[in-house]
Write a protein that holds these residues in place. Structure first.
Motif, PDB file in Angstrom:
ATOM      1  N   ARG A 129       0.827  -1.210   0.000  1.00 41.77           N
ATOM      2  CA  ARG A 129       0.000   0.000   0.000  1.00 41.77           C
ATOM      3  C   ARG A 129       0.857   1.255   0.000  1.00 41.77           C
ATOM      4  N   CYS A 130       0.424   2.225  -0.776  1.00 44.16           N
ATOM      5  CA  CYS A 130       1.042   3.543  -0.773  1.00 44.16           C
ATOM      6  C   CYS A 130      -0.039   4.552  -0.422  1.00 44.16           C
ATOM      7  N   HIS A 131       0.264   5.388   0.554  1.00 44.87           N
ATOM      8  CA  HIS A 131      -0.706   6.383   1.007  1.00 44.87           C
ATOM      9  C   HIS A 131      -0.074   7.766   0.979  1.00 44.87           C
ATOM     10  N   GLN A 132      -0.784   8.735   0.405  1.00 43.00           N
ATOM     11  CA  GLN A 132      -0.264  10.103   0.341  1.00 43.00           C
ATOM     12  C   GLN A 132      -1.254  11.077   0.966  1.00 43.00           C
ATOM     13  N   ARG A 187      12.886   0.852 -11.826  1.00 41.27           N
ATOM     14  CA  ARG A 187      12.094   0.542 -13.014  1.00 41.27           C
ATOM     15  C   ARG A 187      10.616   0.690 -12.686  1.00 41.27           C
ATOM     16  N   LEU A 188       9.898   1.334 -13.583  1.00 50.80           N
ATOM     17  CA  LEU A 188       8.488   1.617 -13.355  1.00 50.80           C
ATOM     18  C   LEU A 188       7.642   0.371 -13.576  1.00 50.80           C
ATOM     19  N   ILE A 189       6.763   0.077 -12.614  1.00 49.95           N
ATOM     20  CA  ILE A 189       5.883  -1.086 -12.712  1.00 49.95           C
ATOM     21  C   ILE A 189       4.519  -0.664 -13.272  1.00 49.95           C
ATOM     22  N   HIS A 190       3.861   0.225 -12.575  1.00 49.40           N
ATOM     23  CA  HIS A 190       2.572   0.786 -12.983  1.00 49.40           C
ATOM     24  C   HIS A 190       2.511   2.229 -12.498  1.00 49.40           C
ATOM     25  N   LEU A 236      -0.478  -1.968  -4.859  1.00 42.81           N
ATOM     26  CA  LEU A 236       0.244  -2.839  -5.775  1.00 42.81           C
ATOM     27  C   LEU A 236       0.047  -4.272  -5.320  1.00 42.81           C
ATOM     28  N   THR A 237      -0.449  -5.138  -6.219  1.00 41.86           N
ATOM     29  CA  THR A 237      -0.707  -6.525  -5.864  1.00 41.86           C
ATOM     30  C   THR A 237       0.128  -7.465  -6.717  1.00 41.86           C
ATOM     31  N   LEU A 238       0.769  -8.394  -6.033  1.00 39.03           N
ATOM     32  CA  LEU A 238       1.439  -9.503  -6.690  1.00 39.03           C
ATOM     33  C   LEU A 238       0.479 -10.680  -6.547  1.00 39.03           C
TER      34      LEU A 238
END
Lengths: 110, 118
Positions: free
Chosen positions: B22-25, B44-47, B76-78
């Motif tokens: 999780r990313c929270h801003q 490297r950019l994923i999404h 982001l989910t793997l």
């Protein structure tokens, strides 16, 4: 191969000495960013360059952008232990993302 | 400090298990990005996301999915973690997207999540 090449990969400098890191692009640069990273931590934004010939300074760190050479340099004057870390350049190459170099690890010896 | 947090900060998981980062801003920035950092490869950019429910793929998107249901959160989910996804994952935010016609905006990064897949 990477679109952005940083050199050197690593360097060791005596405290008080100057150092320079280079970042060279294989494509036209539309914007160039310098970040610093300490091990295990996030990236700290240092400065952004957009125009050819632009030069910016913050404390003892100076960055220049040579648009014709598609290259930027980061120069640290009179290095201190606080300058140790990994320096990364990121560039806007005209697509939707920033591309990053592999980083330069700087060690400052007392 | 650009008001970005990532959770968890460290995670160890097993191959084949799903993982969500999780990313929270708190900056109300429109653009959010997920990168992975590996030795010798840099970032490297994923999404990335350019708004709520608006996302697009980066250069290394295979095996990853993202969702953004609120401005402040980017997940982001793997789906099925593999050992090749062992990495440090960084979230970044910007007010204006990179490469737009307006100007190129600065990206601010979160502290990172160290993921180990055994």
């Amino acid at each position: 191969s990477q679109e952005l090449e940083q050199s050197p990969q690593s360097l060791i400098v005596q405290e008080g000495k100057n150092l320079t890191i280079n970042c060279t692009s294989s494509k036209t640069l539309y914007g160039l960013y310098w970040y610093k990273q300490k091990y295990g931590e996030g990236l700290i934004f240092l400065m952004m360059l957009q125009k050819g010939g632009e030069e910016k300074s913050h404390e003892k760190i100076t960055a220049k952008l040579d648009e014709k050479k598609q290259q930027s340099s980061l120069h640290i004057t009179a290095s201190q232990p606080s300058h140790a870390g990994i320096y990364l350049c990121g560039a806007d190459l005209g697509d939707y993302k920033l591309s990053f170099g592999a980083g330069t690890t700087v060690t400052v010896r007392a | 400090d650009a008001g970005i947090t990532q959770s968890p900060r460290h995670k160890v998981t097993e191959t084949g298990t799903p993982v969500t980062l999780r990313c929270h801003q708190t900056e109300n920035h429109r653009y959010m990005y997920w990168y992975r950092q590996d030795p010798g490869h840099g970032l490297r950019l994923i999404h990335y996301s350019y708004g709520v429910k608006d996302t697009d793929k980066g250069e290394v998107s295979d095996g990853y999915s993202v969702s953004r249901s609120k401005t402040e959160d980017f997940l982001l989910t793997l789906e099925s973690a593999t050992s090749s996804q062992t990495s440090v994952y960084f979230c970044a935010i910007s007010d204006v997207g990179v490469g737009t016609e307006v100007f190129t905006d600065t990206q601010y990064f979160g502290p990172g999540t160290r993921l180990t897949v055994l």
